[in-house]
Design an enzyme around this catalytic site. Sequence first.
Site, short mmCIF file in Angstrom:
data_model
loop_
_atom_site.label_atom_id
_atom_site.label_comp_id
_atom_site.label_asym_id
_atom_site.label_seq_id
_atom_site.Cartn_x
_atom_site.Cartn_y
_atom_site.Cartn_z
N TYR A 192 0.90 -0.87 -0.34
CA TYR A 192 -0.22 0.17 -0.02
C TYR A 192 1.14 1.00 -0.11
O TYR A 192 1.58 1.81 0.93
CB TYR A 192 -1.30 -0.02 1.26
N ASP A 231 -1.80 -0.98 -4.57
CA ASP A 231 -2.16 -0.11 -4.02
C ASP A 231 -1.06 0.64 -4.38
O ASP A 231 -0.77 0.97 -3.68
CB ASP A 231 -3.31 0.47 -3.35
#
Length: 364
Positions: A192, A231
């Site tokens: 992330y 992400d």
Amino acid sequence: MKRFFKPIVKAEDKDGNGVDGDGNCDGPLKKKQNQSEEANNDNEKEPAKLEPCKFMTWNSNSLLLRVKNNWVEFTSLVQRVDPDVIAIQEVRMPAAGSKGTPKNPGELKDDTNSAREEKRILLRALSSPPMGNYRVWWSLADSKYGGTALLIKKQFQPQKVSFSLDKSSSRHEPDGRVILAEFESFYILNTYVPNNGWKDEENSFQRRRKWDKRMLEFVIQLGKPLVWCGDLNVSHEDIDVSHKEFFSNARLNGYIPPNKEDCGQPGFTIAERQRFSKILREGRLLDAYRFLHKEQDFNCGFTWSGNPVGKYRGKRMRIDYFIVSEVLKDRIISCKIHGQGIELVGFCGSDHCPVSLELSPVLV
């Protein structure tokens, strides 16, 4: 896929002939035929996979909320895709540990009644079909922020699981941003990536520059091929955003950074995109989705969508990826984005949609 079943083992009569449950005798010839069919079926069985080859990544934007509100949609997708590995970002579950004490980012918080109830709800969902087929690793923040989870089918055993871009470290990255699983022939990395933010401050531009520098160092020194997903908070090319001019000229409260390369929507600044290009180039990596899909897909080509209400309605970006080592490119079968349109169809309640990758398997 063909499925093979062994013939039912039958009792034998006094002459050694097979006898079924009703006492009917197959005779010696039938028995030999069954044995021959069993041997042939064993020879025809498909080879077993040594390592994972089907992957899914998803920024859940609070895994607990998705369990409560969107779990049927997500688990239905898992059943259809049948990934060997599921990488989740923005778990948003706090790490174990009482207030004022050191936290354990590998365990869910359960020291209060509310925390225990949330943990119970989440673990019950993860132990029910089809999620019960997976073992789960956590890397969590101190609060309900960030955090990642890595789910690997129980039939696959990683050699090592770590939680830092420094492979020799036993510590977790701040905010639970990294889970790295090592298999015999490759690594799977779930990240992330920090948002770039809007200003040249410690928790914005400076933090992202430091991250990208460490990421570059990490991919250069790897000794095995890499599957990097999550992400990544960057839209690499112009065709990775729905409205180039809008994102290029975006600003927060009228603020304009002093350097032109830092201007624009976080994730679409020139500086971020250039650093991402360098990571791919020097790490000998490629974007699996763009490797297969050369043209912009305005309906199904983005993984994040802005708020359906307001100026970001219909504004979309591709910021969730599968990045793989170039040596794996001939094994890429598919890389799919499972959401579409501005109404967030297939997003399973999040503002990000799941993405999947399939590689041709390593067989025995």
